[in-house]
Write a protein that holds these residues in place. Structure first.
Motif, short mmCIF file in Angstrom:
data_model
loop_
_atom_site.label_atom_id
_atom_site.label_comp_id
_atom_site.label_asym_id
_atom_site.label_seq_id
_atom_site.Cartn_x
_atom_site.Cartn_y
_atom_site.Cartn_z
N TYR A 1 3.90 -5.23 -22.91
CA TYR A 1 2.90 -4.11 -22.44
C TYR A 1 2.91 -2.87 -23.02
O TYR A 1 3.90 -2.09 -23.17
CB TYR A 1 3.50 -3.85 -20.97
N GLY B 1 -3.96 -3.03 -20.99
CA GLY B 1 -2.64 -2.23 -21.51
C GLY B 1 -1.62 -3.42 -22.14
O GLY B 1 -0.73 -2.95 -22.83
N GLU C 1 -0.24 5.31 -23.17
CA GLU C 1 -0.01 6.40 -22.17
C GLU C 1 1.42 6.19 -21.49
O GLU C 1 1.85 7.14 -20.98
CB GLU C 1 -0.95 6.61 -20.64
N GLU C 2 1.91 5.00 -21.66
CA GLU C 2 3.35 4.80 -21.11
C GLU C 2 4.24 5.00 -22.15
O GLU C 2 5.47 4.85 -22.02
CB GLU C 2 3.23 3.72 -20.47
N ARG C 3 4.09 5.11 -23.44
CA ARG C 3 4.75 5.15 -24.90
C ARG C 3 4.35 6.47 -25.33
O ARG C 3 3.65 6.42 -26.50
CB ARG C 3 4.72 3.97 -25.51
N GLU D 1 14.43 -0.30 -19.98
CA GLU D 1 13.44 0.75 -19.48
C GLU D 1 12.03 -0.06 -19.36
O GLU D 1 11.19 0.23 -18.50
CB GLU D 1 13.37 1.67 -20.58
N HIS D 2 11.78 -1.09 -20.29
CA HIS D 2 10.41 -1.77 -20.27
C HIS D 2 10.46 -2.43 -19.12
O HIS D 2 9.39 -2.63 -18.38
CB HIS D 2 10.15 -2.39 -21.54
N SER E 1 9.82 -0.74 -16.04
CA SER E 1 8.61 0.07 -15.89
C SER E 1 7.32 -0.87 -15.76
O SER E 1 6.37 -0.79 -15.03
CB SER E 1 8.19 0.91 -17.19
#
Length: 121
Positions: free
Chosen positions: A15, A44, A19-21, A94-95, A98
């Motif tokens: 993924y 995404g 915007e998430e990284r 973390e991944h 999320s």
């Protein structure tokens, strides 16, 4: 801890939503950043990620930023290769959290594989 290894049937790292990284430009060269963005689909997810099988369609030829090796850790992220397992476990948590959630079957399976505390157990 048993140490990091990739857990099949997860794919959270695929993924790629930029915007998430938010720190991509800090460790990817302009060329790698363009490549990264070219892999991001409208939803995404990596355009090479098979969502039904949760596998990578270009696994053998995937870019360096998709690999977890001592060399990539040192050269791309500026981290000590000796920290590979701890770094990778942290990133995966973390991944997974999320993408799938901290209480997800993917997170529980990951913790069982790496010898960590299984959430909700």
């Amino acid at each position: 801890m048993q140490g990091w290894h990739c857990v099949q049937n997860c794919g959270a790292c695929c993924y790629l939503a930029p915007e998430e990284r938010p720190f991509l430009a800090e460790y990817l060269s302009p060329g790698l950043l363009r490549l990264y963005h070219s892999l991001v689909g409208d939803d995404g997810w990596c355009v090479h990620f098979d969502k039904s099988r949760r596998t990578c369609g270009i696994y053998q030829t995937r870019p360096a930023f998709c690999r977890v090796t001592p060399e990539v850790l040192r050269d791309l992220y500026g981290e000590d290769p000796a920290d590979l397992s701890a770094w990778a476990v942290h990133c995966c948590r973390e991944h997974i959290d999320s993408v799938w959630g901290a209480q997800s079957p993917e997170r529980r399976r990951f913790e069982q594989e790496v010898g960590g505390a299984v959430p909700g157990a």
